[in-house]
Design an enzyme around this catalytic site. Structure first.
Site, short mmCIF file in Angstrom:
data_model
loop_
_atom_site.label_atom_id
_atom_site.label_comp_id
_atom_site.label_asym_id
_atom_site.label_seq_id
_atom_site.Cartn_x
_atom_site.Cartn_y
_atom_site.Cartn_z
NE ARG A 68 -2.30 -1.56 3.38
CZ ARG A 68 -1.96 -2.79 3.74
NH1 ARG A 68 -2.28 -3.83 2.98
NH2 ARG A 68 -1.32 -3.02 4.86
CD GLU A 105 -0.70 -4.39 14.70
OE1 GLU A 105 -0.68 -3.79 13.60
OE2 GLU A 105 -1.63 -4.29 15.51
#
Ligand code: AMP
Length: 180
Positions: A68, A105
């Protein structure tokens, strides 16, 4: 450009960010930017705002982080009349690369950069959509530095402040538009 403030733009961007709970794993709230990308007014305002912020800072390459980050970095690079450089997941770049491994994460990964994509002494802007724990951005900085480039700044569309990624990037100039 009109006098748009960070607060103003941030509120607009938040209105087109979708929270998707438990994606790609249980417990993660995924910040889905596709409704933002689908809104030409807010998307272009954001690109112009970020480019404007960096326009007199000698940036000659904008590094976008897969996937992205590419979408934001490419139009910002064009606005700055700078080159666009993709930072990709391992095994995707065809030419000689430098690599770096990092924790994110959710999981661990390796990023790569073409070894001739940035030059010694060049000023670099690093761009991604979300700053979470900061591992990805730090890895991108380290790879560019390995090639002798100077990190002028890191710009993120979204910063998840509760994950304290900023602490990992204390040595760098870091800007984020939207904070959660
Ligand atoms: P980190 O290395 O932890 O800062 O993770 C940042 C990378 O993972 C970015 O490339 C993001 O696109 C992606 N990412 C991490 N957490 C999220 C999230 N909650 N929503 C969307 N993307 C995320």
């Amino acid at each position: 450009m009109k006098n748009i403030t960070v607060e103003n733009l941030s509120a607009k961007i938040k209105s087109v960010i979708r929270d998707v709970p438990d994606f790609p794993k249980q417990g993660i709230i995924f910040k889905d930017i596709t409704p933002f990308l689908n809104n030409p007014e807010i998307f272009s305002e954001t690109v112009r705002f970020i480019a404007d912020k960096y326009k007199n800072r000698g940036v000659s390459k904008v590094l976008g982080i897969e996937a992205r980050g590419f979408i934001l970095a490419a139009p910002i690079a064009l606005e700055l009349k700078a080159g666009f450089v993709p930072v990709r997941k391992k095994g995707k770049l065809p030419y000689k690369t430098v690599s770096g491994t990092y924790d994110l994460e959710y999981g661990q990964d390796t990023l790569q950069l073409h070894e001739d994509a940035v030059k010694k002494g060049e000023k670099i802007l690093i761009i991604d959509d979300v700053l979470a724990t900061g591992g990805t951005a730090k890895c991108a900085c380290r790879m560019a530095e390995k090639l002798g480039a100077e990190i002028e700044s890191i710009a993120m569309l979204i910063e998840l402040e509760f994950l304290k990624g900023r602490e990992k990037l204390q040595n760098y100039d870091l800007f984020s538009l939207v904070k959660y």
